[in-house]
Design a protein around this motif. Structure first.
Motif, PDB file in Angstrom:
ATOM      1  N   VAL A 297       0.841  -1.197   0.000  1.00 27.88           N
ATOM      2  CA  VAL A 297       0.000   0.000   0.000  1.00 27.88           C
ATOM      3  C   VAL A 297       0.880   1.251   0.000  1.00 27.88           C
ATOM      4  O   VAL A 297       0.651   2.198  -0.762  1.00 27.88           O
ATOM      5  CB  VAL A 297      -0.942  -0.006   1.227  1.00 27.88           C
ATOM      6  N   VAL A 298       1.929   1.233   0.829  1.00 22.61           N
ATOM      7  CA  VAL A 298       2.808   2.396   0.928  1.00 22.61           C
ATOM      8  C   VAL A 298       3.421   2.712  -0.433  1.00 22.61           C
ATOM      9  O   VAL A 298       3.396   3.853  -0.894  1.00 22.61           O
ATOM     10  CB  VAL A 298       3.916   2.149   1.979  1.00 22.61           C
ATOM     11  N   PHE A 299       3.946   1.681  -1.106  1.00 22.61           N
ATOM     12  CA  PHE A 299       4.603   1.945  -2.384  1.00 22.61           C
ATOM     13  C   PHE A 299       3.609   2.362  -3.459  1.00 22.61           C
ATOM     14  O   PHE A 299       3.899   3.219  -4.285  1.00 22.61           O
ATOM     15  CB  PHE A 299       5.421   0.732  -2.831  1.00 22.61           C
ATOM     16  N   GLN A 300       2.424   1.725  -3.395  1.00 22.09           N
ATOM     17  CA  GLN A 300       1.394   2.116  -4.345  1.00 22.09           C
ATOM     18  C   GLN A 300       1.083   3.600  -4.162  1.00 22.09           C
ATOM     19  O   GLN A 300       1.060   4.373  -5.118  1.00 22.09           O
ATOM     20  CB  GLN A 300       0.139   1.264  -4.077  1.00 22.09           C
ATOM     21  N   ALA A 301       0.901   3.986  -2.896  1.00 18.49           N
ATOM     22  CA  ALA A 301       0.588   5.382  -2.599  1.00 18.49           C
ATOM     23  C   ALA A 301       1.733   6.280  -3.039  1.00 18.49           C
ATOM     24  O   ALA A 301       1.527   7.339  -3.636  1.00 18.49           O
ATOM     25  CB  ALA A 301       0.334   5.547  -1.102  1.00 18.49           C
ATOM     26  N   LEU A 302       2.937   5.819  -2.781  1.00 21.45           N
ATOM     27  CA  LEU A 302       4.130   6.584  -3.130  1.00 21.45           C
ATOM     28  C   LEU A 302       4.124   6.961  -4.601  1.00 21.45           C
ATOM     29  O   LEU A 302       4.398   8.097  -4.977  1.00 21.45           O
ATOM     30  CB  LEU A 302       5.337   5.698  -2.843  1.00 21.45           C
ATOM     31  N   PHE A 303       3.803   5.963  -5.454  1.00 19.79           N
ATOM     32  CA  PHE A 303       3.887   6.220  -6.881  1.00 19.79           C
ATOM     33  C   PHE A 303       2.677   6.994  -7.399  1.00 19.79           C
ATOM     34  O   PHE A 303       2.812   7.799  -8.297  1.00 19.79           O
ATOM     35  CB  PHE A 303       4.075   4.907  -7.644  1.00 19.79           C
ATOM     36  N   THR A 304       1.505   6.730  -6.806  1.00 19.44           N
ATOM     37  CA  THR A 304       0.327   7.455  -7.292  1.00 19.44           C
ATOM     38  C   THR A 304       0.343   8.898  -6.805  1.00 19.44           C
ATOM     39  O   THR A 304       0.126   9.814  -7.567  1.00 19.44           O
ATOM     40  CB  THR A 304      -0.982   6.801  -6.808  1.00 19.44           C
ATOM     41  N   TRP A 305       0.593   9.069  -5.489  1.00 17.36           N
ATOM     42  CA  TRP A 305       0.506  10.418  -4.943  1.00 17.36           C
ATOM     43  C   TRP A 305       1.608  11.319  -5.434  1.00 17.36           C
ATOM     44  O   TRP A 305       1.440  12.529  -5.526  1.00 17.36           O
ATOM     45  CB  TRP A 305       0.562  10.380  -3.408  1.00 17.36           C
ATOM     46  N   PHE A 359       9.827   9.233   3.450  1.00 18.03           N
ATOM     47  CA  PHE A 359      10.293   9.585   4.786  1.00 18.03           C
ATOM     48  C   PHE A 359       9.133   9.898   5.724  1.00 18.03           C
ATOM     49  O   PHE A 359       9.241   9.674   6.921  1.00 18.03           O
ATOM     50  CB  PHE A 359      11.294  10.726   4.742  1.00 18.03           C
ATOM     51  N   LEU A 360       8.045  10.387   5.166  1.00 18.85           N
ATOM     52  CA  LEU A 360       6.863  10.601   6.003  1.00 18.85           C
ATOM     53  C   LEU A 360       6.372   9.259   6.550  1.00 18.85           C
ATOM     54  O   LEU A 360       6.100   9.114   7.734  1.00 18.85           O
ATOM     55  CB  LEU A 360       5.761  11.297   5.195  1.00 18.85           C
ATOM     56  N   PHE A 361       6.318   8.257   5.676  1.00 19.47           N
ATOM     57  CA  PHE A 361       5.883   6.934   6.122  1.00 19.47           C
ATOM     58  C   PHE A 361       6.849   6.354   7.151  1.00 19.47           C
ATOM     59  O   PHE A 361       6.437   5.803   8.171  1.00 19.47           O
ATOM     60  CB  PHE A 361       5.745   5.975   4.934  1.00 19.47           C
ATOM     61  N   ILE A 362       8.138   6.501   6.884  1.00 16.05           N
ATOM     62  CA  ILE A 362       9.119   5.966   7.830  1.00 16.05           C
ATOM     63  C   ILE A 362       8.989   6.683   9.173  1.00 16.05           C
ATOM     64  O   ILE A 362       9.032   6.064  10.234  1.00 16.05           O
ATOM     65  CB  ILE A 362      10.549   6.082   7.257  1.00 16.05           C
ATOM     66  N   GLY A 363       8.779   7.999   9.124  1.00 18.53           N
ATOM     67  CA  GLY A 363       8.619   8.785  10.346  1.00 18.53           C
ATOM     68  C   GLY A 363       7.415   8.320  11.146  1.00 18.53           C
ATOM     69  O   GLY A 363       7.493   8.162  12.367  1.00 18.53           O
ATOM     70  N   ILE A 364       6.302   8.070  10.459  1.00 13.01           N
ATOM     71  CA  ILE A 364       5.098   7.605  11.155  1.00 13.01           C
ATOM     72  C   ILE A 364       5.347   6.228  11.771  1.00 13.01           C
ATOM     73  O   ILE A 364       4.976   5.954  12.904  1.00 13.01           O
ATOM     74  CB  ILE A 364       3.892   7.571  10.183  1.00 13.01           C
ATOM     75  N   MET A 365       6.029   5.370  11.019  1.00 12.06           N
ATOM     76  CA  MET A 365       6.324   4.031  11.543  1.00 12.06           C
ATOM     77  C   MET A 365       7.208   4.114  12.786  1.00 12.06           C
ATOM     78  O   MET A 365       7.027   3.369  13.744  1.00 12.06           O
ATOM     79  CB  MET A 365       7.024   3.186  10.476  1.00 12.06           C
ATOM     80  N   GLU A 366       8.174   5.043  12.773  1.00 11.43           N
ATOM     81  CA  GLU A 366       9.067   5.165  13.925  1.00 11.43           C
ATOM     82  C   GLU A 366       8.326   5.756  15.114  1.00 11.43           C
ATOM     83  O   GLU A 366       8.458   5.284  16.235  1.00 11.43           O
ATOM     84  CB  GLU A 366      10.264   6.045  13.576  1.00 11.43           C
ATOM     85  N   ASP A 367       7.544   6.787  14.852  1.00 15.62           N
ATOM     86  CA  ASP A 367       6.887   7.511  15.923  1.00 15.62           C
ATOM     87  C   ASP A 367       5.840   6.646  16.624  1.00 15.62           C
ATOM     88  O   ASP A 367       5.610   6.791  17.817  1.00 15.62           O
ATOM     89  CB  ASP A 367       6.227   8.770  15.350  1.00 15.62           C
ATOM     90  N   SER A 368       5.210   5.737  15.880  1.00 14.50           N
ATOM     91  CA  SER A 368       4.162   4.924  16.477  1.00 14.50           C
ATOM     92  C   SER A 368       4.728   3.729  17.230  1.00 14.50           C
ATOM     93  O   SER A 368       4.004   3.051  17.943  1.00 14.50           O
ATOM     94  CB  SER A 368       3.218   4.421  15.383  1.00 14.50           C
ATOM     95  N   GLY A 369       6.022   3.451  17.069  1.00 11.84           N
ATOM     96  CA  GLY A 369       6.616   2.303  17.729  1.00 11.84           C
ATOM     97  C   GLY A 369       6.632   1.064  16.841  1.00 11.84           C
ATOM     98  O   GLY A 369       7.170   0.032  17.217  1.00 11.84           O
ATOM     99  N   TYR A 370       6.049   1.175  15.653  1.00 10.98           N
ATOM    100  CA  TYR A 370       5.957  -0.006  14.783  1.00 10.98           C
ATOM    101  C   TYR A 370       7.312  -0.376  14.175  1.00 10.98           C
ATOM    102  O   TYR A 370       7.595  -1.540  13.924  1.00 10.98           O
ATOM    103  CB  TYR A 370       4.919   0.233  13.684  1.00 10.98           C
ATOM    104  N   MET A 371       8.167   0.643  13.946  1.00 10.50           N
ATOM    105  CA  MET A 371       9.445   0.369  13.301  1.00 10.50           C
ATOM    106  C   MET A 371      10.288  -0.636  14.085  1.00 10.50           C
ATOM    107  O   MET A 371      10.963  -1.471  13.498  1.00 10.50           O
ATOM    108  CB  MET A 371      10.216   1.682  13.125  1.00 10.50           C
ATOM    109  N   ALA A 372      10.225  -0.564  15.423  1.00 11.17           N
ATOM    110  CA  ALA A 372      10.992  -1.513  16.235  1.00 11.17           C
ATOM    111  C   ALA A 372      10.511  -2.932  15.961  1.00 11.17           C
ATOM    112  O   ALA A 372      11.302  -3.872  15.923  1.00 11.17           O
ATOM    113  CB  ALA A 372      10.841  -1.183  17.716  1.00 11.17           C
TER     114      ALA A 372
END
Lengths: 718, 75
Positions: A297-305, A359-372
């Motif tokens: 979904v992230v990559f799809q969004a990346l390319f469309t948006w 980087f917005l997606f990565i930031g959200i993943m880090e901030d929510s704790g999901y990245m760990a």
């Protein structure tokens, strides 16, 4: 003791809301520089509430003990070592749901004898009322204030406490724990070897820095600027039978536990929600499936948006170029500005939308704790490649651009892991390769379906898969050859899930993207100008006279639209002719024998040379080579047709699907990016690693394309 | 004493010994994994050979191979 310009250091564990608090204290007024000697950003800002005071954001850490140059930054900023100014006060951010571990760090800061103010966060997450701040303050001998990084509640109080502490530093500087007899001897043996610049001849500071040396120096550390005599003295002491580390850490935790025992309030936080979520998200089957689904979904969004944004950037630069063209007289300078400078900068900025979004997606993943959790899930895959779960974030950033990805390796603790990750990150499919893939796949591969799925889309997805696989294999091979040695054991904190804060994610996105712009723009500018010069000179086509003759003839025989069409054909043929005679054209012919076994002709050679500035420049260079006007892009039908109809001298087509595949493989693997090489040079402070990277990737690309093309021919493909 | 990794998921034990490299041991101890501290094994993830443990209210993940070298007295 109140100075004219007090300096306040803001320290704390990772994930405690330190950065949000820093942003609240300083507003947008931040100065980002690098720590001297290491390339880690140092954030400093004006303390909004206190006239003339400034705040420095100390890198998040669990302890002041250090093993790597990066970890050393915490002690450098807190104690004022290695060229850092000594802070007048340290605000330690303390997560009230993790009091003991957070107070462990606060205690270490306190040992240095510097005034401390505790900023207690996350009190709303405690089951009870949170810690009794008055009790904490008196037990820890330091003011304690509750603050919220989310809504700024308590910041005024914190400012007041800091101001009061600056005006009258009243707490007992000796608040610490008592050294045992043998430990006091250890400290006494180390203290004389502390360098003079550490300004620690005696007192609590000397004790604290001696303990720091005993715990940090171990012969395998990668700390710099440590005098050999200090190393020797520490090694002698910690080599004894006594377990100094255990003794020190136990004593500190005992002290912390004494403080906590005086706070009767319930501070534990339930993690029922987090535990329930983790039961699914860390499940080997569901967790992976969910993660893969999310990435899709992230990559799809990346390319469309990013599409409309990219168009906006392109239109903007096109407008700028035509405005300059209209405003300046024709000539070398105008061409340099429009084609070299504006074109060059434009080719960088055009990636910005995709990079920002990723980087917005990565930031959200880090901030929510999901990245760990992702690092946790990915550890198995990364381990097979000789990396660890922490390498995942740089690898994922590599899908946007290798430069921020290389900078993201700074969080890795061991130099070996860092270098290894850096060496393979440029193999990931970055945004700049995408236009090239789109052109080649669009022009040379059929639009039909394969088992109900579009061939071209499959091929594109295949290129992503291919690049990721090759990056992992390359890491595996390098870890067994060049970067041997044990990898660092994985130790990740799994913080509770939190709702990500939009402003924090946006700020992180902008800071990382700014790094990309800062790093890339200068080099790409120089490269595109250099390339433009190579392509434009000698300026006259070898037979300019004959083109002039044809023009005169056309003007005599045609008129209206026919004349315009004929003239533009002649113009384009002339510029194609000029290009063949240019330095770049000559260079293309020079490298032709090397690339001929891969199925390429000298025109592709020019494109490959051009793509050194940035890979996507391949597309516009091919446009120039085939005599189209220079504003072609990967979707341009005429460029596709030109590629489809281009012929070799014997009349056979230049671009067959096999050549296309060979070219895709080459673009995927070759290190055609000056900015990446420059970033590696800067991060490693040597030419060795960028040269190695260039050599191994180019060799890999050549061999792989050779195998694809020659093997394909042997198997009867064309 | 038995390795931490041998605990049932959800079970707790008292940490007794850490038999790992000096730097890793220091890191663990500084995070609160000290001899005498209570540790809970939250879950084992078999595919990745990882464990999640809880100690002093903090959740950490380690590789199974490292958890095998931490010794506990099961509660």
């Amino acid at each position: 003791m109140s100075k004219q310009a007090p300096l306040i250091a803001l320290a704390g564990n990772p994930n405690v809301g330190k950065t949000s608090l820093f942003n609240l204290l300083t507003g947008s007024n931040q100065k980002v520089t690098n720590y001297p000697g290491v390339t880690v950003e140092r954030f400093e800002g004006n303390f909004i509430g206190i006239e003339g005071a400034s705040v420095i954001d100390v890198p998040g850490t669990y302890s002041l003990s250090a093993r790597s140059a990066e970890e050393e930054l915490a002690i450098r900023s807190v104690a004022g070592l290695g060229g850092e100014p000594q802070p007048d006060l340290v605000v330690v951010v303390v997560d009230s749901t993790q009091l003991s571990r957070n107070l462990y760090l606060a205690l270490q800061v306190r040992e240095l004898g510097v005034p401390v103010v505790l900023a207690v966060t996350m009190t709303d997450l405690c089951d009870g009322d949170g810690p009794d701040l008055a009790a904490l303050s008196s037990a820890f001998c330091a003011p304690a204030v509750a603050v919220s990084g989310l809504n700024g509640e308590g910041v005024d109080k914190l400012t007041g406490a800091v101001q009061a502490a600056l005006d009258a530093p009243s707490h007992e500087p000796s608040f610490s724990w008592e050294l045992s007899g043998p430990l006091a001897e250890d400290v006494a043996a180390i203290t004389p070897h502390l360098p003079e610049s550490w300004n620690a001849a005696a007192g609590p500071r000397a004790t604290a820095l001696s303990l720091w040396s005993l715990l940090s120096l171990d012969g395998e550390d990668e700390l710099r600027d440590i005098p050999p005599s200090l190393r020797e003295a520490s090694a002698k002491r910690s080599g004894s039978d006594r377990d100094i580390e255990r003794e020190v850490i136990l004593a500190r935790y005992a002290q912390v536990d004494r403080v906590i025992a005086t706070l009767k309030a319930e501070t534990a936080a339930t993690r029922r929600g987090t535990e329930r979520a983790d039961a699914v998200l860390l499940n080997p089957v569901f967790g992976f499936a969910l993660f893969l689904g999310m990435m899709t979904v992230v990559f799809q969004a990346l390319f469309t948006w990013s599409g409309p944004l990219i168009e906006l950037v392109e239109t903007g630069f096109g407008w700028l170029a035509s405005a300059v063209e209209a405003g300046l007289p024709e000539g070398f300078f105008r061409d340099l500005l429009t084609e070299g400078v504006i074109g060059g900068v434009g080719s960088v900025v055009v990636f910005l939308p995709q990079i920002l979004l990723l980087f917005l997606f990565i930031g959200i993943m880090e901030d929510s704790g999901y990245m760990a959790r992702v690092a946790f899930l990915m550890d198995r895959v990364m381990r097979a490649a000789g990396l660890n779960g922490r390498a995942f974030v740089p690898m994922m950033s590599g899908f946007a651009c290798a430069i921020p990805a290389i900078l993201a390796t700074r969080t890795m603790e061991r130099q070996r892991d860092r270098l290894l990750t850096m060496m393979v990150v440029p193999l990931m499919t970055c945004a700049a390769r995408l236009p090239v893939y789109t052109l080649i796949i669009g022009a040379l591969f059929p639009v039909d379906d394969w088992l109900g799925m579009p061939t071209q889309g499959l091929l594109m997805a295949g290129m992503y898969l291919f690049s990721t696989l090759i990056a992992l294999i390359a890491a595996g091979v390098l870890s067994k050859t060049l970067f041997t040695g044990p990898s660092v054991p994985l130790l990740l904190e799994l913080p509770p899930y939190r709702r990500p804060k939009v402003s924090a994610a946006l700020r992180m996105m902008w800071q990382r993207s700014a790094l990309f712009l800062k790093e890339a723009s200068g080099i790409i500018l120089v490269c595109t100008i250099g390339l433009w010069l190579l392509l434009s000179f000698p300026a006259n086509a070898p037979n300019a006279a004959s083109f002039e003759e044809r023009r005169v003839q056309a003007e005599a025989t045609l008129n209206g639209e026919d004349l315009d069409a004929a003239l533009s054909v002649i113009d384009n043929q002339e510029s194609a002719d000029q290009l063949q005679g240019s330095y770049a054209g000559k260079l293309g012919r020079v490298i032709e024998p090397v690339i001929a076994p891969l199925g390429y002709d000298w025109k592709i050679g020019i494109g490959l040379i051009g793509s050194f500035a940035a890979r996507e420049v391949f597309v516009s260079t091919m446009g120039l080579v085939y005599g189209l006007s220079d504003d072609v892009d990967e979707e341009t039908a005429t460029l596709r047709e030109k590629l489809q109809t281009a012929q070799r001298e014997d009349g056979s087509p230049v671009y067959t699907p096999l050549v296309g595949l060979s070219l895709l493989v080459f673009i995927a693997l070759a290190c055609q990016c000056m900015s990446t090489l420059a970033a590696v040079r800067r991060e490693t402070a040597t030419y060795r690693w960028p040269l190695f990277m260039f050599a191994y990737m180019t060799a890999l690309a050549w061999v792989a394309s050779f195998v694809v093309y020659q093997g394909g021919q042997l198997l009867g493909f064309s | 004493m038995s390795p931490l990794s041998k605990l049932q998921p959800g079970a707790t034990g008292t940490l007794r010994a850490l038999d790992c490299s000096r730097s890793f041991r220091r890191r663990l101890m500084e995070l609160g994994l000290l001899p005498g501290t209570e540790v809970r094994l939250v879950r084992r993830v078999s595919v990745g050979d990882l464990v999640e443990i809880e100690c002093r209210g903090c959740h950490l993940s380690l590789r199974l191979s490292e958890a095998e070298r931490l010794f506990v007295d099961p509660a």
